[in-house]
Design an enzyme around this catalytic site. Structure first.
Site, PDB file in Angstrom:
ATOM      1  N   GLU A 258       0.802  -1.220   0.000  1.00 44.44           N
ATOM      2  CA  GLU A 258       0.000   0.000   0.000  1.00 44.44           C
ATOM      3  C   GLU A 258       0.838   1.275   0.000  1.00 44.44           C
ATOM      4  O   GLU A 258       0.732   2.112   0.911  1.00 44.44           O
ATOM      5  CB  GLU A 258      -0.962  -0.001   1.190  1.00 44.44           C
ATOM      6  CG  GLU A 258      -1.966  -1.118   1.136  1.00 44.44           C
ATOM      7  CD  GLU A 258      -3.069  -0.990   2.196  1.00 44.44           C
ATOM      8  OE1 GLU A 258      -2.992  -0.076   3.014  1.00 44.44           O
ATOM      9  OE2 GLU A 258      -3.996  -1.820   2.174  1.00 44.44           O
TER      10      GLU A 258
ATOM     11  N   GLU B 128      -5.113  -8.653   0.710  1.00 44.67           N
ATOM     12  CA  GLU B 128      -5.836  -8.370   1.956  1.00 44.67           C
ATOM     13  C   GLU B 128      -7.312  -8.162   1.669  1.00 44.67           C
ATOM     14  O   GLU B 128      -7.667  -7.540   0.671  1.00 44.67           O
ATOM     15  CB  GLU B 128      -5.326  -7.090   2.652  1.00 44.67           C
ATOM     16  CG  GLU B 128      -3.993  -7.220   3.311  1.00 44.67           C
ATOM     17  CD  GLU B 128      -3.533  -5.924   3.985  1.00 44.67           C
ATOM     18  OE1 GLU B 128      -4.383  -5.138   4.440  1.00 44.67           O
ATOM     19  OE2 GLU B 128      -2.317  -5.701   4.022  1.00 44.67           O
TER      20      GLU B 128
END
Ligand code: BG6
Length: 479
Positions: free
Chosen positions: A164, A376
């Site tokens: 991220e 995720e």
């Protein structure tokens, strides 16, 4: 109703959020070890000093994964365990710890999926040159990755360079919620991102130059967007949002170039990143060598035009679990993200949208034609351990079940999905939300006061996922 034969049913974690032992066996301080000590930065001042003590209990945790039948375990390596000061001499104890984790996984036929950087940066590099703000980090990152490839390259077949990048840079340089806690540093935000892209790209190229044929890519926090309505100005705001918030990252990973309209806009604003000679070519080359797009998916968003005097990116983030306490954010003159009236939200105000996961897969497949790793997906919720130590997290089961059904649909519609990792295997530290925002299949007895036995307890969702894996997804469709 079957998922692909080799589908990797997985679950994920990150070093700072689970390991604890923050100064043990030679590990150096990280930016997060420093940041959590600044008053008011984290929920009730929580730290990862102990976290959920995975450093000392990894055998128990991985045995629980094996009992569940997990096919892949995604975890991150803490750079400061390998290089306590970011570069220089390797800390043998750090190598040994991750070697043990990898070997334990392999002994159970669990495929290790390694994230090279999940936000914890050696503090020494911040002190020396402000971490990601300097181009010096590119060489240090590649050197660190090289050490991992030398030590673990033969055993690890799935590598995620950066977790991220869009989130750690936004929260670090735009809203001051993550280290280095800077506010409204727009030009620096894009420069930092350029350095991160270069570190990613050079790492991908190095991996291939070293002769490895495994899978490598980055994990992107993908929040797909829907236009509020068919009003053209709102549809354009969605387009602008996608360019600035999604394609800005994914286009570089997949094509090695920034989206044109977004770059033009940023140049006009004076925020576009500075390139050095050769950067553009390196980004292009690396894009040809990634194996997948990693996607962390939690929610979708809505886009509406935001007037010049409208909301800013600096709203209130709900870190308490008090529903409705967050505020609308956006970029003035471009877009804002109002709530979606058709979706329910979590206690932390994240929209719940299973079809958004399919939307991500479809968009990636059409735009990049790349395999996808869902690195995720999960639900942060308040869980309650009953007197008999059971934890009835039906809401998590429903959440995951619906997301997996949507993922199956995306596969049926032509997307190649290699893996799906829930966030997270055990409960862990939620960076800004303490220990009360739980994500795991395994409940861990601890709270914000560092009290608790740290004992592990299986939640109902543990047994549910075990069955999903056993039936290769068939049980998702049972009533
Ligand atoms: C992702 C991160 O942003 O979402 C994880 O990669 C994080 O590290 C997860 O924990 C959930 O976010 P949060 O804020 O609820 O912990």
């Amino acid at each position: 109703m079957n998922f692909p034969k080799e589908f990797l049913w997985g679950s994920a974690s990150a070093a700072y959020q689970i390991e604890g032992a923050h100064l043990e066996d030679g590990k150096g301080m990280t930016n997060w070890d420093t940041f959590v000590r600044i008053e008011g930065k984290t929920y009730k001042g929580t730290t990862g000093d102990i976290a959920v003590d995975h450093y000392h209990r990894y055998k128990e945790d991985i045995a629980l994964m094996a009992e569940m039948g997990l096919k892949t375990y995604r975890f991150s390596i803490s750079w400061a365990r390998i290089y306590p000061t970011g570069n220089g001499e390797v800390n043998k104890k750090g190598i040994e710890f991750y070697k043990n984790i990898i070997d334990t996984c392999l002994s159970y036929n669990i495929e290790p999926m390694v994230t090279i950087f999940h936000w914890d940066l050696p503090q020494a590099l911040v002190d020396e040159y402000n971490g990601w703000e300097s181009r010096k980090i590119i060489d240090d990152f590649v050197n660190y990755a090289k050490t991992l490839f030398i030590n673990f390259g033969d055993k690890v077949k799935y590598w995620i360079t950066l977790n991220e990048q869009n989130i750690f840079t936004s929260l670090g340089w735009l809203t001051a919620q993550h280290p280095p806690g800077k506010f409204d540093e727009q030009k620096m935000f894009y420069q930092v991102n350029h350095h991160a892209f270069m570190a990613h790209a050079k790492t991908v190229l190095l991996y291939r130059q070293m002769g490895f044929t495994g899978n490598i890519g980055a994990s992107f926090a993908y929040t797909p967007s829907y236009s509020l309505d068919c009003k053209p100005i709102n549809a354009m705001s969605k387009l602008n949002y996608d360019d600035l918030k999604n394609f800005w990252w994914m286009d570089v990973y997949a094509y090695g170039r920034y989206p044109k309209a977004a770059m033009t806009y940023l140049k006009k604003k004076g925020f576009a990143p500075d390139f050095e000679d050769g950067d553009a070519e390196i980004l292009k080359q690396a894009a040809k060598h990634i194996s997948f797009m990693g996607v962390n998916y939690y929610q979708s968003c809505v886009c509406e035009y935001n007037p010049e005097d409208g909301v800013t990116p600096y709203g209130v983030m709900n870190t308490t679990g008090k529903k409705g306490s967050s505020t609308i954010t956006g970029i003035q003159g471009v877009y804002k993200n109002p709530p979606n009236p058709y979706l329910m939200t979590t206690d932390w105000d994240w929209s719940i949208d299973p079809s958004g996961l399919a939307y991500c897969c479809r968009e990636i497949t059409s735009r990049y034609d790349l395999p996808i790793v869902i690195s995720e997906n999960g639900l942060g919720a308040f869980d309650k351990k009953e007197e008999d130590n059971s934890i009835h997290d039906e809401y998590r089961i429903v959440y995951l079940n619906e997301h997996l059904k949507a993922l199956y649909k995306a596969i049926e519609e032509g997307c190649t999905v290699l893996a799906y990792c829930t966030w997270s295997f055990t409960d862990l530290l939620s960076w800004l939300n303490g220990y009360q925002k739980r994500y795991g299949f395994i409940y861990i007895d601890r709270d914000e006061t560092d009290k608790g036995s740290l004992n592990r307890y299986k939640k109902d969702s543990y047994y549910w996922y075990k069955k999903v894996i056993e039936t290769n997804g068939n049980s998702l469709f049972e009533d």
